[in-house]
Design a protein around this motif. Structure first.
Motif, PDB file in Angstrom:
ATOM      1  N   THR A 124       0.855  -1.179   0.000  1.00 28.77           N
ATOM      2  CA  THR A 124       0.000   0.000   0.000  1.00 28.77           C
ATOM      3  C   THR A 124       0.892   1.231   0.000  1.00 28.77           C
ATOM      4  O   THR A 124       1.786   1.358   0.839  1.00 28.77           O
ATOM      5  CB  THR A 124      -0.932   0.024   1.220  1.00 28.77           C
ATOM      6  OG1 THR A 124      -1.782  -1.130   1.156  1.00 28.77           O
ATOM      7  CG2 THR A 124      -1.781   1.282   1.247  1.00 28.77           C
ATOM      8  N   VAL A 125       0.646   2.109  -0.970  1.00 28.91           N
ATOM      9  CA  VAL A 125       1.371   3.371  -1.079  1.00 28.91           C
ATOM     10  C   VAL A 125       0.372   4.472  -0.758  1.00 28.91           C
ATOM     11  O   VAL A 125      -0.625   4.641  -1.459  1.00 28.91           O
ATOM     12  CB  VAL A 125       1.950   3.583  -2.492  1.00 28.91           C
ATOM     13  CG1 VAL A 125       2.699   4.903  -2.569  1.00 28.91           C
ATOM     14  CG2 VAL A 125       2.835   2.415  -2.899  1.00 28.91           C
ATOM     15  N   ARG A 126       0.643   5.193   0.334  1.00 27.27           N
ATOM     16  CA  ARG A 126      -0.233   6.288   0.740  1.00 27.27           C
ATOM     17  C   ARG A 126       0.454   7.600   0.397  1.00 27.27           C
ATOM     18  O   ARG A 126       1.563   7.869   0.857  1.00 27.27           O
ATOM     19  CB  ARG A 126      -0.533   6.203   2.232  1.00 27.27           C
ATOM     20  CG  ARG A 126      -1.571   7.209   2.698  1.00 27.27           C
ATOM     21  CD  ARG A 126      -2.060   6.887   4.106  1.00 27.27           C
ATOM     22  NE  ARG A 126      -1.002   6.768   5.062  1.00 27.27           N
ATOM     23  CZ  ARG A 126      -0.633   7.734   5.911  1.00 27.27           C
ATOM     24  NH1 ARG A 126      -1.245   8.887   5.913  1.00 27.27           N
ATOM     25  NH2 ARG A 126       0.350   7.525   6.758  1.00 27.27           N
ATOM     26  N   LEU A 144       4.782   3.837   2.593  1.00 29.61           N
ATOM     27  CA  LEU A 144       4.731   2.544   1.914  1.00 29.61           C
ATOM     28  C   LEU A 144       4.737   1.447   2.965  1.00 29.61           C
ATOM     29  O   LEU A 144       5.489   1.538   3.941  1.00 29.61           O
ATOM     30  CB  LEU A 144       5.969   2.427   1.019  1.00 29.61           C
ATOM     31  CG  LEU A 144       6.098   1.214   0.140  1.00 29.61           C
ATOM     32  CD1 LEU A 144       5.419   1.512  -1.185  1.00 29.61           C
ATOM     33  CD2 LEU A 144       7.558   0.915  -0.097  1.00 29.61           C
ATOM     34  N   ASN A 145       3.900   0.426   2.755  1.00 34.45           N
ATOM     35  CA  ASN A 145       3.867  -0.664   3.714  1.00 34.45           C
ATOM     36  C   ASN A 145       3.400  -1.938   3.031  1.00 34.45           C
ATOM     37  O   ASN A 145       2.508  -1.908   2.194  1.00 34.45           O
ATOM     38  CB  ASN A 145       2.919  -0.315   4.868  1.00 34.45           C
ATOM     39  CG  ASN A 145       3.122  -1.199   6.065  1.00 34.45           C
ATOM     40  OD1 ASN A 145       3.894  -2.148   6.037  1.00 34.45           O
ATOM     41  ND2 ASN A 145       2.424  -0.898   7.134  1.00 34.45           N
ATOM     42  N   GLY A 146       4.032  -3.061   3.381  1.00 36.41           N
ATOM     43  CA  GLY A 146       3.567  -4.360   2.926  1.00 36.41           C
ATOM     44  C   GLY A 146       4.551  -5.109   2.056  1.00 36.41           C
ATOM     45  O   GLY A 146       5.712  -4.742   1.923  1.00 36.41           O
ATOM     46  N   VAL A 149       8.267  -6.786  -8.075  1.00 33.39           N
ATOM     47  CA  VAL A 149       7.395  -5.665  -7.712  1.00 33.39           C
ATOM     48  C   VAL A 149       7.936  -4.991  -6.455  1.00 33.39           C
ATOM     49  O   VAL A 149       8.024  -3.759  -6.389  1.00 33.39           O
ATOM     50  CB  VAL A 149       5.937  -6.128  -7.530  1.00 33.39           C
ATOM     51  CG1 VAL A 149       5.057  -4.984  -7.045  1.00 33.39           C
ATOM     52  CG2 VAL A 149       5.405  -6.711  -8.832  1.00 33.39           C
ATOM     53  N   CYS A 150       8.317  -5.776  -5.473  1.00 31.95           N
ATOM     54  CA  CYS A 150       8.912  -5.209  -4.260  1.00 31.95           C
ATOM     55  C   CYS A 150      10.239  -4.514  -4.579  1.00 31.95           C
ATOM     56  O   CYS A 150      10.536  -3.460  -4.029  1.00 31.95           O
ATOM     57  CB  CYS A 150       9.123  -6.294  -3.201  1.00 31.95           C
ATOM     58  SG  CYS A 150       7.576  -6.800  -2.411  1.00 31.95           S
ATOM     59  N   ALA A 151      11.005  -5.096  -5.470  1.00 35.13           N
ATOM     60  CA  ALA A 151      12.276  -4.470  -5.869  1.00 35.13           C
ATOM     61  C   ALA A 151      12.019  -3.123  -6.539  1.00 35.13           C
ATOM     62  O   ALA A 151      12.721  -2.133  -6.269  1.00 35.13           O
ATOM     63  CB  ALA A 151      13.041  -5.389  -6.816  1.00 35.13           C
ATOM     64  N   GLY A 152      11.008  -3.052  -7.387  1.00 32.23           N
ATOM     65  CA  GLY A 152      10.665  -1.793  -8.039  1.00 32.23           C
ATOM     66  C   GLY A 152      10.224  -0.743  -7.036  1.00 32.23           C
ATOM     67  O   GLY A 152      10.625   0.419  -7.108  1.00 32.23           O
ATOM     68  N   ALA A 153       9.394  -1.147  -6.071  1.00 28.28           N
ATOM     69  CA  ALA A 153       8.918  -0.218  -5.043  1.00 28.28           C
ATOM     70  C   ALA A 153      10.085   0.277  -4.184  1.00 28.28           C
ATOM     71  O   ALA A 153      10.181   1.465  -3.878  1.00 28.28           O
ATOM     72  CB  ALA A 153       7.860  -0.885  -4.174  1.00 28.28           C
ATOM     73  N   SER A 154      10.977  -0.630  -3.816  1.00 28.34           N
ATOM     74  CA  SER A 154      12.151  -0.238  -3.023  1.00 28.34           C
ATOM     75  C   SER A 154      13.031   0.738  -3.789  1.00 28.34           C
ATOM     76  O   SER A 154      13.535   1.712  -3.224  1.00 28.34           O
ATOM     77  CB  SER A 154      12.974  -1.468  -2.629  1.00 28.34           C
ATOM     78  OG  SER A 154      12.256  -2.268  -1.731  1.00 28.34           O
ATOM     79  N   GLY A 156      12.981 -11.211   6.151  1.00 26.54           N
ATOM     80  CA  GLY A 156      12.387 -12.448   6.615  1.00 26.54           C
ATOM     81  C   GLY A 156      11.030 -12.718   5.986  1.00 26.54           C
ATOM     82  O   GLY A 156      10.756 -13.794   5.486  1.00 26.54           O
ATOM     83  N   ASP A 157      10.157 -11.720   6.008  1.00 23.05           N
ATOM     84  CA  ASP A 157       8.821 -11.911   5.435  1.00 23.05           C
ATOM     85  C   ASP A 157       8.583 -11.036   4.210  1.00 23.05           C
ATOM     86  O   ASP A 157       7.505 -11.065   3.625  1.00 23.05           O
ATOM     87  CB  ASP A 157       7.735 -11.644   6.487  1.00 23.05           C
ATOM     88  CG  ASP A 157       7.744 -10.217   7.010  1.00 23.05           C
ATOM     89  OD1 ASP A 157       8.519  -9.379   6.507  1.00 23.05           O
ATOM     90  OD2 ASP A 157       6.965  -9.938   7.929  1.00 23.05           O
ATOM     91  N   GLY A 158       9.577 -10.264   3.824  1.00 25.50           N
ATOM     92  CA  GLY A 158       9.472  -9.462   2.617  1.00 25.50           C
ATOM     93  C   GLY A 158       8.783  -8.125   2.786  1.00 25.50           C
ATOM     94  O   GLY A 158       8.704  -7.347   1.844  1.00 25.50           O
ATOM     95  N   ASN A 159       8.255  -7.849   3.957  1.00 25.13           N
ATOM     96  CA  ASN A 159       7.566  -6.585   4.167  1.00 25.13           C
ATOM     97  C   ASN A 159       8.541  -5.418   4.162  1.00 25.13           C
ATOM     98  O   ASN A 159       9.659  -5.521   4.647  1.00 25.13           O
ATOM     99  CB  ASN A 159       6.805  -6.588   5.488  1.00 25.13           C
ATOM    100  CG  ASN A 159       5.499  -7.330   5.385  1.00 25.13           C
ATOM    101  OD1 ASN A 159       4.749  -7.147   4.443  1.00 25.13           O
ATOM    102  ND2 ASN A 159       5.232  -8.189   6.350  1.00 25.13           N
ATOM    103  N   VAL A 160       8.080  -4.322   3.599  1.00 25.51           N
ATOM    104  CA  VAL A 160       8.848  -3.090   3.612  1.00 25.51           C
ATOM    105  C   VAL A 160       7.960  -2.017   4.225  1.00 25.51           C
ATOM    106  O   VAL A 160       6.747  -2.032   4.074  1.00 25.51           O
ATOM    107  CB  VAL A 160       9.317  -2.681   2.187  1.00 25.51           C
ATOM    108  CG1 VAL A 160       8.138  -2.364   1.299  1.00 25.51           C
ATOM    109  CG2 VAL A 160      10.276  -1.514   2.234  1.00 25.51           C
TER     110      VAL A 160
END
Length: 123
Positions: free
Chosen positions: A3-5, A19-21, A33-38, A67-71
């Motif tokens: 989620t991007v607020r 950003l969260n999740g 997708v996570c790499a792009g967001a990071s 560990g769980d991939g959350n950022v």
């Protein structure tokens, strides 16, 4: 899902991006997708610091849990932290560019009943 607020002030200027999740697009460590967001988050933080002179110690918090991939990330432009008008304008262009990056990321990966990136805007 990530989620991007995007927080805007009454003038519609971006004052914060949160950003969260974890997208869940692929396994942790292989999730593009996570790499792009990071990449977008780190680009934003570095640009605000190097191009606008914002001291990111007071405006940025980024935590990645492999560990769980959350950022989790918070990048805000605190009132009065950027005193120079030209630097404020550059910061706004950078923030809007990153917002467009997140929107493009969401548009390119969401579909077929799957939602990996959720964009929420608030004033």
């Amino acid at each position: 899902m990530i989620t991007v607020r995007i927080v805007r002030d009454s003038s519609r200027r971006v004052t914060g991006i949160f950003l969260n999740g974890h997208s869940g697009y692929a396994e942790v460590g292989s999730d593009i997708v996570c790499a792009g967001a990071s990449t977008l988050v780190y680009t934003l933080a570095n640009s605000l610091e190097r191009i606008c002179g914002l001291d990111t110690e007071y405006s940025t918090r980024i935590a990645e849990d492999m560990g769980d991939g959350n950022v989790s990330a918070e990048i805000v432009i605190p009132d009065g932290r950027i005193r120079d008008k030209a630097a404020q304008d550059r910061a706004q262009v950078i923030m809007e560019t990153i917002v467009l990056g997140f929107i493009s990321l969401a548009e390119s990966v969401n579909g077929d009943g799957e939602k990996y990136v959720n964009i929420v805007e608030e004033i």
